[in-house]
Design an enzyme around this catalytic site. Structure first.
Site, short mmCIF file in Angstrom:
data_model
loop_
_atom_site.label_atom_id
_atom_site.label_comp_id
_atom_site.label_asym_id
_atom_site.label_seq_id
_atom_site.Cartn_x
_atom_site.Cartn_y
_atom_site.Cartn_z
N CYS A 188 -1.28 -10.05 -7.60
CA CYS A 188 -1.80 -11.20 -6.86
C CYS A 188 -1.86 -10.77 -5.39
O CYS A 188 -0.84 -10.64 -4.72
CB CYS A 188 -0.85 -12.38 -7.06
SG CYS A 188 -1.44 -13.91 -6.37
N CYS B 286 0.30 3.38 3.48
CA CYS B 286 0.75 2.97 4.82
C CYS B 286 1.88 1.94 4.80
O CYS B 286 2.41 1.60 5.86
CB CYS B 286 -0.42 2.44 5.64
SG CYS B 286 -1.06 0.83 5.10
N CYS C 178 0.86 -1.18 0.00
CA CYS C 178 0.00 0.00 0.00
C CYS C 178 0.90 1.23 0.00
O CYS C 178 1.75 1.38 0.88
CB CYS C 178 -0.91 0.00 1.23
SG CYS C 178 -1.87 1.53 1.40
#
Length: 133
Positions: free
Chosen positions: A120, A100, A97
């Site tokens: 994936c 974060c 991400c």
């Protein structure tokens, strides 16, 4: 790599389930065909389970046959960061991400057109926001 939204280890442990913590913060993987989103077909957006950042659109989701949710591109170019992962005797691109820094899964060069990529992703790394009609 610096991430915008970070928490202490204790805060992550308090906010995430043990399985989410293992995958998102310790770079784990769920077993294939066990996650809630691998065979999920509703229209909407997939968000980071740790911080709520929008990551993928259902429009880019496809059935890769691998047992994990697979996408051929992120929602936008800033949603997912990539980092070289040399664990387990392999060289892979880890998907994180961008907001974060949580572990999402890996990116492989065997996806469909138009990108040829397969993101994936672990179901435990995601939440889902259904498209409003």
């Amino acid at each position: 790599m610096r991430f915008d939204k970070t928490r202490t280890d204790a805060e992550w442990r308090a906010e995430l389930s043990p399985e989410q913590y293992r995958i998102l913060r310790e770079h784990g993987t769920e077993r294939a065909f066990t996650g809630q989103y691998w065979d999920h077909h509703e229209q909407g957006e997939y968000l980071c389970a740790a911080c709520g950042e929008a990551l993928f659109s259902s429009a880019a989701k496809f059935d890769s046959g691998t047992g994990w949710p697979s996408f051929y591109r992120p929602l936008n170019t800033d949603a997912v960061a990539e980092k070289t992962d040399t664990s387990h005797g392999m060289v892979r691109a880890e998907a994180l991400c961008h907001h974060c820094g949580s572990h999402l899964g890996h990116v492989f060069p065997d996806g469909p057109a138009p990108t040829g990529l397969r993101y994936c992703i672990n179901s435990a790394s995601l939440t889902f926001q259904k498209k409003q009609d």
